[in-house]
Scaffold this motif. Structure first.
Motif, PDB file in Angstrom:
ATOM      1  N   PHE A  68      16.023 -13.364 -38.739  1.00 53.91           N
ATOM      2  CA  PHE A  68      14.943 -12.686 -38.516  1.00 53.91           C
ATOM      3  C   PHE A  68      13.994 -12.445 -39.490  1.00 53.91           C
ATOM      4  O   PHE A  68      14.123 -11.401 -40.381  1.00 53.91           O
ATOM      5  N   TYR A  98      17.126  -8.166 -33.673  1.00 54.94           N
ATOM      6  CA  TYR A  98      17.372  -7.760 -35.273  1.00 54.94           C
ATOM      7  C   TYR A  98      18.550  -7.405 -35.679  1.00 54.94           C
ATOM      8  O   TYR A  98      19.303  -7.924 -36.609  1.00 54.94           O
ATOM      9  N   LYS A 101      20.261 -10.452 -38.063  1.00 54.41           N
ATOM     10  CA  LYS A 101      19.189 -10.051 -39.012  1.00 54.41           C
ATOM     11  C   LYS A 101      18.752 -10.993 -39.897  1.00 54.41           C
ATOM     12  O   LYS A 101      17.550 -11.218 -40.416  1.00 54.41           O
TER      13      LYS A 101
END
Length: 218
Positions: A149, A142, A146
């Protein structure tokens, strides 16, 4: 004379190497075609042997090795129970690592890292992984990527592991609430992005433009 002999040997070696590579490419192309047809017909067991041959011999040959390989190994995992799954779970994790090595631009860390963490979570008992190790897996991915994700299930699992760790007094209330705010913000961003994409497609359809196959799957 010595120079001429050296040059001749070099030409023979290079020529022989090129022939070898050409033969290798031809063999890999043939076997790739075979396993791809098997995968298209969902005959994953028959696809396994030629797929492994191409994977081992020509790992950079075509991304289909990894796209189809994922389906082949997932089929193995789905058909097995308990510890019998373990070799194929580990091999699927390895396959995604190989894909990232050979086709990095087509293997975003956030997407495939989250998939790997989810696979570990789904098979945590046979992998002997506790909540702390699983949370660390998600958290690392993450933080690394990010933007990619985006899988809702992975986001849910990521936060649920934080809750489990908080309940086990391994995370503080501040860490729990900070992660809650972080994940909620991420979900809101994804909902916004999806809405914008859908609005664009609706506008395209309203204008009488036919959607592509990829656009219809959104």
């Amino acid at each position: 004379m010595k120079t001429k002999i050296t040059l001749l040997l070099t030409l023979l070696f290079v020529g022989g190497a090129n022939i070898g590579f050409a033969q290798q490419d031809e063999e890999c192309m043939s076997k790739l075609s075979i396993f791809h047809e098997y995968v298209k017909s969902k005959n994953y067991d028959a696809a396994y042997e030629p797929w492994m041959a191409v994977r081992n011999k020509c790992p950079k040959f075509n991304n289909a090795i990894y796209i189809d390989g994922e389906k082949i190994l997932e089929d193995k995992i789905d058909k097995l129970e308990g510890a019998a799954k373990l070799p194929f779970v580990n091999d699927l994790l390895k396959l995604w690592e190989e894909r990232a090595e050979h086709f990095a631009s087509k293997t975003p860390t956030g997407k495939y890292g989250a998939m790997a963490c989810q696979l570990k979570y789904d098979n945590r008992d046979i992998l002997n992984l506790d909540n702390a190790a699983l949370y660390a897996c998600y958290d690392e991915i993450y933080k690394a990527d990010k933007d990619n994700f985006t899988n809702p299930q992975s986001l849910y699992t990521y936060f649920s592991l934080m809750v489990d760790l908080y309940d086990a007094k391994q995370k503080t209330a501040a860490e729990l609430f900070n992660k809650y705010d972080d994940v909620v913000e991420k979900i809101e961003d994804e909902v916004k992005n999806t809405s914008e994409k859908l609005n664009t497609l609706i506008a395209k359809e309203d204008a009488g433009t036919e959607l592509t196959k990829k656009e219809r799957s959104v």
